[in-house]
Enzyme design. Structure first.
Site, PDB file in Angstrom:
ATOM      1  N   ASP A  14      -0.264   5.084   1.033  1.00  0.00           N
ATOM      2  CA  ASP A  14      -0.497   5.977   2.170  1.00  0.00           C
ATOM      3  C   ASP A  14      -0.558   5.183   3.464  1.00  0.00           C
ATOM      4  O   ASP A  14      -1.295   4.200   3.576  1.00  0.00           O
ATOM      5  CB  ASP A  14      -1.806   6.756   1.964  1.00  0.00           C
ATOM      6  CG  ASP A  14      -1.699   7.753   0.825  1.00  0.00           C
ATOM      7  OD1 ASP A  14      -0.935   8.721   0.957  1.00  0.00           O
ATOM      8  OD2 ASP A  14      -2.368   7.553  -0.207  1.00  0.00           O
ATOM      9  N   ASP A  44      -1.384  -0.913   5.931  1.00  0.00           N
ATOM     10  CA  ASP A  44      -1.595  -0.314   7.247  1.00  0.00           C
ATOM     11  C   ASP A  44      -3.038  -0.468   7.715  1.00  0.00           C
ATOM     12  O   ASP A  44      -3.378  -0.015   8.799  1.00  0.00           O
ATOM     13  CB  ASP A  44      -1.229   1.175   7.225  1.00  0.00           C
ATOM     14  CG  ASP A  44      -2.222   1.994   6.410  1.00  0.00           C
ATOM     15  OD1 ASP A  44      -2.463   1.632   5.224  1.00  0.00           O
ATOM     16  OD2 ASP A  44      -2.768   2.974   6.942  1.00  0.00           O
ATOM     17  N   ASP A 100       0.853  -1.177   0.000  1.00  0.00           N
ATOM     18  CA  ASP A 100       0.000   0.000   0.000  1.00  0.00           C
ATOM     19  C   ASP A 100       0.899   1.240   0.000  1.00  0.00           C
ATOM     20  O   ASP A 100       2.102   1.159   0.283  1.00  0.00           O
ATOM     21  CB  ASP A 100      -0.891  -0.036   1.243  1.00  0.00           C
ATOM     22  CG  ASP A 100      -1.874   1.113   1.292  1.00  0.00           C
ATOM     23  OD1 ASP A 100      -2.432   1.479   0.240  1.00  0.00           O
ATOM     24  OD2 ASP A 100      -2.069   1.669   2.387  1.00  0.00           O
ATOM     25  N   LYS A 112      -9.404  -2.418  -3.277  1.00  0.00           N
ATOM     26  CA  LYS A 112      -9.271  -3.166  -2.020  1.00  0.00           C
ATOM     27  C   LYS A 112     -10.470  -2.887  -1.116  1.00  0.00           C
ATOM     28  O   LYS A 112     -10.895  -1.744  -1.034  1.00  0.00           O
ATOM     29  CB  LYS A 112      -7.974  -2.751  -1.303  1.00  0.00           C
ATOM     30  CG  LYS A 112      -6.706  -3.043  -2.079  1.00  0.00           C
ATOM     31  CD  LYS A 112      -5.468  -2.522  -1.351  1.00  0.00           C
ATOM     32  CE  LYS A 112      -5.432  -1.017  -1.293  1.00  0.00           C
ATOM     33  NZ  LYS A 112      -4.244  -0.455  -0.645  1.00  0.00           N
TER      34      LYS A 112
END
Length: 257
Positions: free
Chosen positions: A13, A207, A11, A182
């Protein structure tokens, strides 16, 4: 014994950057991947920007990711609809990241009898465009959304995002969208195909438990949750599934390359 990790999906961010600042170990992790020649992709549910825009943003933060190593929900959506209905048409609510991806996939953007209504993210959702989308869906257009995120970050605080606007359209039409981004493993499978990777030898770093880890797990990947973004260590126990491992940051994964 599990196979060694040959391919990486991560990922963006909350893993590589936070508010345009590189997170600890991010630049080193990407540099190690590049030096090792290991195939990788940076995944994001953000559909606003093109891959070129995002590569420039990462470069400005000190992370060198070529645009061909970026896989956005806009690109995944364009790939999905072009496989489902090649050369189709769509009414689009979104920004350049989405419209460019659809154009490059051979789609015609139109307000007249489109095959799809495709909802992406924008900072300027308009009442008239949402109304048009509702009427087209009621008229028979199929409803697709780039990602289910209900809010997005800004310097002033959370903003309504694709999932929230999709819920509004669903309430008005009674039609649920198909979300491509996602946690849909379709986005992960398309990413694996893009780098010719097998799930057994690929890892996903994220995250968020509810998007990154869930998508990776459902696609059969090893999953690493890092604690530099949305999900905190104490949150993990609340979920009915677990990541393969939890690490403080992506810096703790450099040793695995």
């Amino acid at each position: 014994m599990s196979e060694p990790i040959e391919n990486w999906l991560t990922d963006m961010d909350g893993v590589l950057v936070h508010e345009n600042q590189a997170l600890p170990g991010a630049a080193e992790f990407v540099e190690r991947l590049t030096q090792s020649g290991r195939p990788y992709l940076v995944l994001t549910n953000n559909s606003i920007f093109t891959a070129r825009d995002l590569a420039a943003r990462l470069r400005a933060s000190g992370i060198d990711v070529p645009e061909e190593r970026l896989w956005t929900s806009a690109l995944a959506t364009a790939a999905f609809v072009s496989q489902q209905l090649p050369g189709g048409s769509a009414y689009v609510i979104g920004e350049a990241g989405l419209t460019t991806a659809l154009h490059e996939a051979g789609y015609v953007l139109t307000e007249t009898d489109p095959d799809y209504v495709i909802l992406g993210e924008t900072r300027t959702y308009s009442f008239s465009s949402i109304t048009k989308a509702i009427r087209l869906i009621q008229g028979g257009a199929r409803f697709i959304a780039t990602n289910p995120d209900s809010t997005g970050p800004s310097s002033e605080g959370p903003l309504p995002a694709t999932g929230a606007v999709a819920a509004l359209i669903t309430k008005a039409t009674g039609r649920e969208p198909y979300f491509v981004g996602k946690p849909n493993p379709v986005m992960i499978r398309a990413a694996l195909n893009r780098i010719d990777a097998h799930s057994e030898s690929t890892a996903m770093i994220g995250d968020r438990m509810d998007t990154d880890v869930l998508a990776g797990m459902e696609a059969g990947l090893r999953t690493y949750l890092v604690l530099t973004g949305s999900t905190k260590a104490e949150d993990v126990e609340r979920y009915p599934y677990r990541p393969s491992e939890v690490r403080d940051s992506i810096a703790d994964l450099i040793e695995l390359i």
